[in-house]
Design a protein around this motif. Sequence first.
Motif, PDB file in Angstrom:
ATOM      1  N   LEU A   1      16.766  43.938   1.091  1.00  0.00           N
ATOM      2  CA  LEU A   1      18.142  43.798   1.576  1.00  0.00           C
ATOM      3  C   LEU A   1      18.459  44.803   2.691  1.00  0.00           C
ATOM      4  O   LEU A   1      19.504  44.699   3.346  1.00  0.00           O
ATOM      5  N   GLU A   2      17.584  45.770   2.924  1.00  0.00           N
ATOM      6  CA  GLU A   2      17.786  46.723   4.015  1.00  0.00           C
ATOM      7  C   GLU A   2      17.305  46.150   5.341  1.00  0.00           C
ATOM      8  O   GLU A   2      17.393  46.807   6.378  1.00  0.00           O
ATOM      9  N   ALA A   3      16.789  44.905   5.304  1.00  0.00           N
ATOM     10  CA  ALA A   3      16.198  44.323   6.514  1.00  0.00           C
ATOM     11  C   ALA A   3      17.051  43.187   7.061  1.00  0.00           C
ATOM     12  O   ALA A   3      17.767  42.502   6.314  1.00  0.00           O
ATOM     13  N   ALA A   4      16.918  43.017   8.382  1.00  0.00           N
ATOM     14  CA  ALA A   4      17.500  41.865   9.086  1.00  0.00           C
ATOM     15  C   ALA A   4      16.493  41.412  10.126  1.00  0.00           C
ATOM     16  O   ALA A   4      16.687  41.584  11.330  1.00  0.00           O
ATOM     17  N   PRO A   5      15.376  40.856   9.678  1.00  0.00           N
ATOM     18  CA  PRO A   5      14.277  40.568  10.603  1.00  0.00           C
ATOM     19  C   PRO A   5      14.604  39.456  11.598  1.00  0.00           C
ATOM     20  O   PRO A   5      15.489  38.620  11.359  1.00  0.00           O
ATOM     21  N   VAL A   6      13.841  39.488  12.694  1.00  0.00           N
ATOM     22  CA  VAL A   6      13.903  38.412  13.677  1.00  0.00           C
ATOM     23  C   VAL A   6      12.666  37.548  13.474  1.00  0.00           C
ATOM     24  O   VAL A   6      11.532  38.055  13.495  1.00  0.00           O
ATOM     25  N   VAL A   7      12.885  36.248  13.285  1.00  0.00           N
ATOM     26  CA  VAL A   7      11.791  35.333  13.006  1.00  0.00           C
ATOM     27  C   VAL A   7      11.599  34.422  14.216  1.00  0.00           C
ATOM     28  O   VAL A   7      12.508  33.656  14.582  1.00  0.00           O
ATOM     29  N   HIS A   8      10.432  34.532  14.833  1.00  0.00           N
ATOM     30  CA  HIS A   8      10.094  33.725  16.009  1.00  0.00           C
ATOM     31  C   HIS A   8       9.343  32.492  15.543  1.00  0.00           C
ATOM     32  O   HIS A   8       8.296  32.593  14.912  1.00  0.00           O
ATOM     33  N   VAL A   9       9.876  31.314  15.873  1.00  0.00           N
ATOM     34  CA  VAL A   9       9.303  30.051  15.410  1.00  0.00           C
ATOM     35  C   VAL A   9       8.929  29.215  16.625  1.00  0.00           C
ATOM     36  O   VAL A   9       9.792  28.844  17.439  1.00  0.00           O
ATOM     37  N   ARG A  10       7.658  28.930  16.790  1.00  0.00           N
ATOM     38  CA  ARG A  10       7.176  28.179  17.945  1.00  0.00           C
ATOM     39  C   ARG A  10       7.595  26.721  17.888  1.00  0.00           C
ATOM     40  O   ARG A  10       8.017  26.145  18.880  1.00  0.00           O
ATOM     41  N   ASP A  11       7.477  26.081  16.702  1.00  0.00           N
ATOM     42  CA  ASP A  11       7.743  24.645  16.555  1.00  0.00           C
ATOM     43  C   ASP A  11       9.247  24.407  16.525  1.00  0.00           C
ATOM     44  O   ASP A  11       9.942  24.872  15.605  1.00  0.00           O
ATOM     45  N   PRO A  12       9.791  23.682  17.495  1.00  0.00           N
ATOM     46  CA  PRO A  12      11.253  23.466  17.517  1.00  0.00           C
ATOM     47  C   PRO A  12      11.769  22.692  16.308  1.00  0.00           C
ATOM     48  O   PRO A  12      12.891  22.931  15.844  1.00  0.00           O
ATOM     49  N   GLU A  13      10.960  21.757  15.798  1.00  0.00           N
ATOM     50  CA  GLU A  13      11.415  21.003  14.617  1.00  0.00           C
ATOM     51  C   GLU A  13      11.507  21.911  13.397  1.00  0.00           C
ATOM     52  O   GLU A  13      12.452  21.816  12.606  1.00  0.00           O
TER      53      GLU A  13
ATOM     54  N   ALA B   1      13.573  30.752  19.052  1.00  0.00           N
ATOM     55  CA  ALA B   1      12.438  30.032  19.645  1.00  0.00           C
ATOM     56  C   ALA B   1      11.688  30.892  20.656  1.00  0.00           C
ATOM     57  O   ALA B   1      10.681  30.441  21.238  1.00  0.00           O
ATOM     58  N   ASP B   2      12.159  32.122  20.883  1.00  0.00           N
ATOM     59  CA  ASP B   2      11.473  33.007  21.826  1.00  0.00           C
ATOM     60  C   ASP B   2      10.038  33.249  21.375  1.00  0.00           C
ATOM     61  O   ASP B   2       9.770  33.352  20.165  1.00  0.00           O
ATOM     62  N   PRO B   3       9.119  33.372  22.314  1.00  0.00           N
ATOM     63  CA  PRO B   3       7.717  33.661  21.956  1.00  0.00           C
ATOM     64  C   PRO B   3       7.609  34.957  21.164  1.00  0.00           C
ATOM     65  O   PRO B   3       8.350  35.909  21.414  1.00  0.00           O
ATOM     66  N   SER B   4       6.704  34.960  20.230  1.00  0.00           N
ATOM     67  CA  SER B   4       6.511  36.150  19.396  1.00  0.00           C
ATOM     68  C   SER B   4       5.959  37.289  20.231  1.00  0.00           C
ATOM     69  O   SER B   4       4.974  37.112  20.954  1.00  0.00           O
ATOM     70  N   PRO B   5       6.590  38.468  20.154  1.00  0.00           N
ATOM     71  CA  PRO B   5       6.030  39.619  20.870  1.00  0.00           C
ATOM     72  C   PRO B   5       4.720  40.077  20.225  1.00  0.00           C
ATOM     73  O   PRO B   5       4.400  39.695  19.104  1.00  0.00           O
TER      74      PRO B   5
ATOM     75  N   LEU C   1       0.840  35.849   9.764  1.00  0.00           N
ATOM     76  CA  LEU C   1      -0.136  35.513   8.732  1.00  0.00           C
ATOM     77  C   LEU C   1      -1.125  34.535   9.344  1.00  0.00           C
ATOM     78  O   LEU C   1      -0.718  33.504   9.905  1.00  0.00           O
ATOM     79  N   PRO C   2      -2.411  34.807   9.258  1.00  0.00           N
ATOM     80  CA  PRO C   2      -3.405  33.941   9.905  1.00  0.00           C
ATOM     81  C   PRO C   2      -3.313  32.488   9.445  1.00  0.00           C
ATOM     82  O   PRO C   2      -3.546  31.567  10.238  1.00  0.00           O
ATOM     83  N   GLU C   3      -2.954  32.288   8.147  1.00  0.00           N
ATOM     84  CA  GLU C   3      -2.941  30.929   7.636  1.00  0.00           C
ATOM     85  C   GLU C   3      -1.644  30.166   7.934  1.00  0.00           C
ATOM     86  O   GLU C   3      -1.523  28.991   7.611  1.00  0.00           O
ATOM     87  N   VAL C   4      -0.650  30.863   8.512  1.00  0.00           N
ATOM     88  CA  VAL C   4       0.611  30.204   8.874  1.00  0.00           C
ATOM     89  C   VAL C   4       0.775  30.324  10.395  1.00  0.00           C
ATOM     90  O   VAL C   4       1.206  31.364  10.920  1.00  0.00           O
ATOM     91  N   ASP C   5       0.444  29.276  11.090  1.00  0.00           N
ATOM     92  CA  ASP C   5       0.435  29.311  12.548  1.00  0.00           C
ATOM     93  C   ASP C   5       1.850  29.137  13.102  1.00  0.00           C
ATOM     94  O   ASP C   5       2.660  28.380  12.565  1.00  0.00           O
ATOM     95  N   GLY C   6       2.133  29.865  14.186  1.00  0.00           N
ATOM     96  CA  GLY C   6       3.364  29.622  14.924  1.00  0.00           C
ATOM     97  C   GLY C   6       4.577  30.386  14.460  1.00  0.00           C
ATOM     98  O   GLY C   6       5.697  30.106  14.921  1.00  0.00           O
ATOM     99  N   ILE C   7       4.433  31.344  13.551  1.00  0.00           N
ATOM    100  CA  ILE C   7       5.571  32.132  13.081  1.00  0.00           C
ATOM    101  C   ILE C   7       5.223  33.610  13.197  1.00  0.00           C
ATOM    102  O   ILE C   7       4.167  34.057  12.732  1.00  0.00           O
ATOM    103  N   GLY C   8       6.112  34.370  13.857  1.00  0.00           N
ATOM    104  CA  GLY C   8       5.962  35.817  13.948  1.00  0.00           C
ATOM    105  C   GLY C   8       7.241  36.488  13.504  1.00  0.00           C
ATOM    106  O   GLY C   8       8.345  35.990  13.758  1.00  0.00           O
ATOM    107  N   VAL C   9       7.122  37.649  12.878  1.00  0.00           N
ATOM    108  CA  VAL C   9       8.291  38.346  12.342  1.00  0.00           C
ATOM    109  C   VAL C   9       8.340  39.750  12.915  1.00  0.00           C
ATOM    110  O   VAL C   9       7.357  40.504  12.845  1.00  0.00           O
ATOM    111  N   VAL C  10       9.485  40.081  13.451  1.00  0.00           N
ATOM    112  CA  VAL C  10       9.728  41.437  13.947  1.00  0.00           C
ATOM    113  C   VAL C  10      10.767  42.085  13.064  1.00  0.00           C
ATOM    114  O   VAL C  10      11.866  41.545  12.868  1.00  0.00           O
ATOM    115  N   PHE C  11      10.420  43.249  12.511  1.00  0.00           N
ATOM    116  CA  PHE C  11      11.348  43.927  11.599  1.00  0.00           C
ATOM    117  C   PHE C  11      12.509  44.554  12.359  1.00  0.00           C
ATOM    118  O   PHE C  11      12.317  45.167  13.406  1.00  0.00           O
TER     119      PHE C  11
END
Length: 978
Positions: A888-900, A923-927, A933-943
């Motif tokens: 609950l101390e977090a408010a991460p930014v989740v970058h999602v490549r797939d628009p759907e 939808a911004d590209p992941s920095p 996670l290698p097994e989940v393509d197209g998602i990056g999380v910035v804390f």
Amino acid sequence: MCAETPDYKDTLNLPQTDFPMRAGLPKREPEWLERWNRIGIYDRLRDKAEGRAPFTLHDGPPYANGHLHIGHALNKILKDMVVRSQQMMGKDARYIPGWDCHGLPIEWKIEEQYRAKGQNKDDVNIVDFRQECRKFAEGWIDIQRDEFKRLGVTGKWSKPYLTMDFRAERIIAEEFQKFLMTGTLYQGSKPVMWSPIEQTALAEAEVEYHDKESFTIWVKFKVVDPVAGSGAKLQNRDLVGAYVVIWTTTPWTIPSNKAVVYGENFAYGLYEVTGTPDESWANVGDRFILADKLAGDVMTRARLEDGMYVRVRDVTADELSTLSLQHPLAGAEGGNGEWDDLRDFRAADFVTDEEGTGFVHCAPSHGMEEYELYRDLGMLEQVITYNVLDDGSFRPDLPFFGGKYILNRKGKEGDANKAVIDKLIEVGGLLARGKIKHSYPHSWRSKAPVIYRNTPQWFAAIDRPIGDGQDDYGTTIRERALNSIDQLVTWTPKTGRNRLYSMIEARPDWVLSRQRAWGVPLTCFTKVGALPTDADYLLRDEAVNARILEAFEAEGADAWYKDGAKERFLGNDYSHDDWNKVDDILDVWFDSGSTHAFVLRDREDGSEDGMADLYLEGTDQHRGWFHSSMLQACGTIGHAPYRGVLTHGFTLDAKGVKMSKSIGNTIVPEEVVKQYGADILRLWVAQTDYTNDQRIGPEILKGTADSYRRLRNTMRFLLGALAHFDESDRVDPADMPELERWVLHRLAELDHRVRTGYAAYDFQGVFQALFTFATVELSAFYFDIRKDALYTDGDTPRRRAARTVLDILFHRLTTWLAPVLVFTMEEVWLERFPGEDNSLHLMDIPDTPADWLDEPLAAKWAQVRQARRVVTAALEVQRTDKVIGASLEAAPVVHVRDPELLALLKTVVFEDVCITSDISLTADPSPTEAFRLPEVDGIGVVFEPAEGEKCQRCWKILPDVGHHAHPGTCARCNDALS
């Protein structure tokens, strides 16, 4: 929290339950047992089930002669899970436990007591002896009944079936009389497995195989002049005086030898000895006929090296057929002509050239293949001997060997083998000797080796047409059995079919008689002076049969052995001097094979059609109870007595070693129950693949206990969250949030999995599905997400929907798991629904509406959960690095490549799903620094840390905290407090 900020703890909807995390099963379980007994739960289930489709599991009777071992526990718990699951799926599932009470193990125990007192059992009145056997069995039945009940097994314990009940003994005799009256019964003399120690014939199911060291000998049978009139040509003359060499691991059978046989298609040769060492029994000039493939090994055994013998020529099968052989003891001084007749010599298809010499010595009194060969030739009278007595000794008048024992009274090597070998050496009949360790049949009771011995016995002919009009599956016992196996019975696992089919396909006639005292007698009479082959040898009279049955009903089978029994049963219809009463007892496998007659067909709580829906035993019962029940029923009702057969493997220790008291690796059910409780043992059964051998040990049980604790924690959460829930809180599924409707979808899927799994007896599959659901999808996902709403929401539609789902979960998980965790689920149920007469085990599994299934919703939430995995893994890194203490101390930014996928995630409250105070979807590209996670393509999380103050009620960090009427709260908590 500031000094002026109130403590909001008492305003939260915290879980309320007295359900303890520590189960205390060893202490608590007996209380549940006493309660179930007090409220008569089994009989109440029968009343409730009236009119339902019946389901009958017929209990294979354990033997009443000792404490339970872990195999008993596995078997009875499996049976109980079958019965309970079928009942809770809407059947009238009946279970009548039973015991096998007759037979040698009990008789042996009573004999041991007599021997300890220096008494001979044969000097005791047989009825008194039988009464002692009965009393012994009764004592163990009471002990075993309590031990089975302690495992949580439900059934008609107040009225079990016992093979020694008078009614049962009457029906066993009646079933035997059907074999008598239809002509299936006959008396014959053939080799049977015989225990010299117990002095009785044994069935295959009463035999187990252990390694045994045996003498091996290579014996010389001298070739004498060709048979007169055979047309043998002069070329055979060089074979006269040669020796046909045989090999055997039973030297004691040589005195009973009547023939030698050879393989018609093997290559044989004539070998001549040209030189010998001092220690060889061969002589220069000796000629031996041997299979070429085995000749070298035979010469080595005779201590002849290469160069000490030559191959003279081929010996054809045609030449062999013209020869005659002489027994090595022929003409021996003092032999009194016992072995002077020429031995028969012919081809046989059971000869092999894999070991030995290529020739087989035949003692048809001690070998089934040899017996069948000469039976089919019509030559039994010429080859059958009676040299071996009941106690395994040679008849007293047998030259050289009279009184010698094959086994001593302790079941060890006797003096017969040595005496035979010594005599063969003396007369020059031995070429070589040695020892071999091989698998050998032993009595599973005395653990002593057995022998094949020709003895008069009573048999059921399994290939004789019965002609009783019950021909749907065939006219003989074998035909009916084989057709039942394929046309009538369902096998779990399917390999059970092949095992029983091959056994019955190849088996000989059934040996029904035993030379003992404790059991149901063969209730028949034979005519004095008649031969077993005579049509009137056996008395077949319905009036006589009826008198026997009437007496057995009133007095039990003891009536057969009382003074005046023959006169009583024959009555005035026959001259008492013209008939002999048969005093052999029935094979106990006939007793247990007949149980379908006095349980399924005779009892009111049996089976409507006299058949069982399921027989369930270990794999050894393919040659035991499954087998004898099949044969018995096919002889009396024309088909199998069961529609389904389930077999389980054996229980091994943690290393996969067979349990043995001698090596100290046994696991005793009583000890497991005292330490952990019966539910842990039941859970171990549910977690195993019973179709194979199972392992159990201290570490395995610790793992089982850990699984149990995790499940118990799930149930405790449900109980705490459902405190004070009532019907006014219930929400219709159509009005529920997506997350709740996803849980309902999973419940609909699981309901199908549970029902199909229980119907297929796949307890491992059912439990694994439920355990994964409870610990992964509920505790680690749904509960984790909804704790916030359950604890901090006011009377919101979301909280009421969640509690409605929890109530639905409660009813399904308790009933789904009740067949396995019988004590714990009862405890869970009564914690919520107390009542003196209430019990979970009176409930059925609730019906689950089909419209709860929502595949599109499930597909959507599968993607949501996949995205959540990346977020929670990213936050775990921050927690490990001590950047944050809680999500609950977090408010991460989740970058999602797939628009759907991005659009999909924006349709849910993703911060609640990820248990963060806020979350940003972009939808911004992941920095580069984004977590992936290698097994989940197209998602990056910035804390990113959550901005704002911590709500002192829900602990979320939000910008609006402190700007509401209630100090230190967010808008949601302020509304809840208002």
